[in-house]
Design an enzyme around this catalytic site. Structure first.
Site, PDB file in Angstrom:
ATOM      1  N   HIS A 161       1.024  -1.219  -0.334  1.00 51.49           N
ATOM      2  CA  HIS A 161       0.258  -0.177   0.012  1.00 51.49           C
ATOM      3  C   HIS A 161       0.760   1.044  -0.116  1.00 51.49           C
ATOM      4  O   HIS A 161       1.991   1.233   0.875  1.00 51.49           O
ATOM      5  CB  HIS A 161      -0.905  -0.117   1.176  1.00 51.49           C
ATOM      6  CG  HIS A 161      -2.070  -0.340   1.391  1.00 51.49           C
ATOM      7  ND1 HIS A 161      -2.264  -1.779   2.386  1.00 51.49           N
ATOM      8  CD2 HIS A 161      -2.756  -0.853   0.600  1.00 51.49           C
ATOM      9  CE1 HIS A 161      -3.358  -2.463   2.508  1.00 51.49           C
ATOM     10  NE2 HIS A 161      -4.660  -1.731   0.566  1.00 51.49           N
ATOM     11  N   CYS A 248      -3.026  -0.184   9.701  1.00 56.56           N
ATOM     12  CA  CYS A 248      -3.493  -1.190   9.631  1.00 56.56           C
ATOM     13  C   CYS A 248      -4.706  -1.428  10.505  1.00 56.56           C
ATOM     14  O   CYS A 248      -6.104  -1.392  10.407  1.00 56.56           O
ATOM     15  CB  CYS A 248      -2.328  -2.413   9.084  1.00 56.56           C
ATOM     16  SG  CYS A 248      -1.480  -1.878   7.932  1.00 56.56           S
TER      17      CYS A 248
HETATM   18  C1  CIR Z   1      -4.272  -7.751   2.947  1.00 55.04           C
HETATM   19  O1  CIR Z   1      -3.285  -8.475   2.369  1.00 55.04           O
HETATM   20  O2  CIR Z   1      -5.292  -7.245   2.586  1.00 55.04           O
HETATM   21  C2  CIR Z   1      -3.418  -7.855   4.285  1.00 55.04           C
HETATM   22  N1  CIR Z   1      -2.512  -9.247   5.056  1.00 55.04           N
HETATM   23  C3  CIR Z   1      -2.437  -6.968   4.739  1.00 55.04           C
HETATM   24  C4  CIR Z   1      -3.452  -6.049   4.879  1.00 55.04           C
HETATM   25  C5  CIR Z   1      -2.222  -3.949   5.327  1.00 55.04           C
HETATM   26  N2  CIR Z   1      -3.109  -3.134   5.753  1.00 55.04           N
HETATM   27  C6  CIR Z   1      -2.446  -2.014   5.346  1.00 55.04           C
HETATM   28  O3  CIR Z   1      -1.363  -1.359   4.876  1.00 55.04           O
HETATM   29  N3  CIR Z   1      -3.273  -0.798   5.607  1.00 55.04           N
END
Ligand code: CIR
Length: 259
Positions: A161, A248
C-alpha cells in the site's frame, strides 16, 4: 478534540490472510493478540476512545480495519477493497461510521483500500497499487474535491500500500521509503527517510503529537526522535507476517459534532 479509534480483534483464520510481497510464515495467534492488545493500549494512551467492531472470524484480514474506509472530517468513504476476500469487512464498518459521519461508497468497478490513502492537511495522496485502481482514485476525487480536498494519484511499487511506503509523522512532515514511491510527489513537504536497514519502517501512525511505531525498527525510531517526534514503540512482529503495519489496525478520526 477527542479521537475515536475503530479496532477489531484478530480472526482465528488470520493464517489464511492475503499475502502479496511476503512468503507465508506461521503466525502465533496468542502472541499476535498480545501485541494487538499493546497496540490498542497505545491508541488509548495517545487519547483515543476505543470502539470495537464485531469479530469476523471467517475474514482472515478483518483486523486491518484501516483498509475498509477513508474517514474525512465531512464524510466517511467506504472502500471497496481490492482483495475480493476482504469485501465483506466493510458492512460493519459502515454501520459504525454512520454514527459519526455521512457515508458514501466506492462502487464497482473501482477498487480502493484505505491503506492507499495518505492525508496531509487538505491533500489526499492515493497510491495506485494491486488494491487501488485508477477508477478508485477518481471516485474518491469526485467525492472529496467538492469538499475542498485535492487528490493526487501516484504509483507505488514493491510494497502493498501507499502507507507501507510513506506516512505523516508531524505537520507537513512525512516518513518515507523512497525505494517504493517517487519522493518528488512530496516536494512541498519535509521528508524523513526510514533507515535503509528497515525498509518496512515507513509505516507510522500519527495521533496528534505522538507517533505509534513498530518496536522492531529502532534505527528509524531514532531518526524520528532526532527530529523532535514523540515515538511510542509497540511490538508488531506477528501481524507484520500478514503484511500489516501500525496504521492498518485502526481507523482513527476526530469525533466531530454532527450538524
Ligand atoms: C492484506 O493483504 O490485505 C492484509 N494481509 C494486510 C493489510 C494491511 N493493511 C494495510 O497496510 N493498510
Amino acid at each position: 478534540m477527542k479521537l475515536v479509534a475503530l479496532v477489531r480483534g484478530i480472526s482465528p483464520s488470520i493464517m489464511r490472510c492475503e499475502l502479496t510481497h511476503l512468503a507465508r510464515e506461521p503466525i502465533d495467534l496468542a502472541r499476535a493478540r498480545i501485541e494487538h492488545g499493546r497496540y490498542v493500549e497505545a491508541l488509548a494512551g495517545a487519547g483515543c476512545r476505543i470502539e470495537g467492531l464485531p469479530d469476523l472470524p471467517d475474514h482472515p484480514d478483518a483486523v486491518f480495519v484501516e483498509d475498509t474506509a477513508v474517514v474525512l472530517d465531512e464524510l466517511a468513504v467506504i472502500a471497496r477493497p481490492g482483495a475480493r476476500s476482504r469485501r465483506g469487512e466493510t458492512r460493519s464498518v459502515a454501520s459504525a461510521l454512520r454514527a459519526y459521519r455521512a457515508v458514501a461508497r466506492i462502487a464497482a468497478p473501482a477498487t480502493l483500500d484505505g491503506g492507499d490513502v495518505l492525508r496531509t492537511g487538505r491533500t489526499l495522496f492515493v497510491g495506485i497499487t494491486g488494491r487501488t485502481n485508477p477508477a478508485g482514485a477518481r471516485q474518491l476525487a469526485r467525492l472529496a474535491e467538492p469538499l475542498g480536498y485535492s487528490v493526487h494519484p501516484l504509483a507505488v511499487t514493491g510494497c502493498l500500500h501507499l502507507k507501507s511506503a510513506v506516512t505523516e509523522v508531524a505537520d507537513r512532515t512525512l516518513l518515507i521509503n523512497r525505494e517504493w514511491v517517487d519522493a518528488s510527489a512530496f516536494s512541498a513537504l519535509a521528508l524523513i527517510d526510514c533507515d535503509p536497514g528497515e525498509p518496512f519502517a515507513a509505516n507510522a501512525l500519527r495521533l496528534g503529537n505522538t507517533v505509534i511505531h513498530a518496536a522492531e525498527f529502532p534505527a528509524t525510531a531514532g531518526r524520528l526522535r532526532s527530529a523532535g517526534i514523540d515515538v511510542r514503540p509497540v511490538p508488531a512482529g506477528e501481524l507484520a507476517k500478514a503484511e500489516g503495519g501500525v496504521t492498518c489496525g485502526s481507523l482513527v478520526f476526530p469525533e466531530l459534532d454532527r450538524p
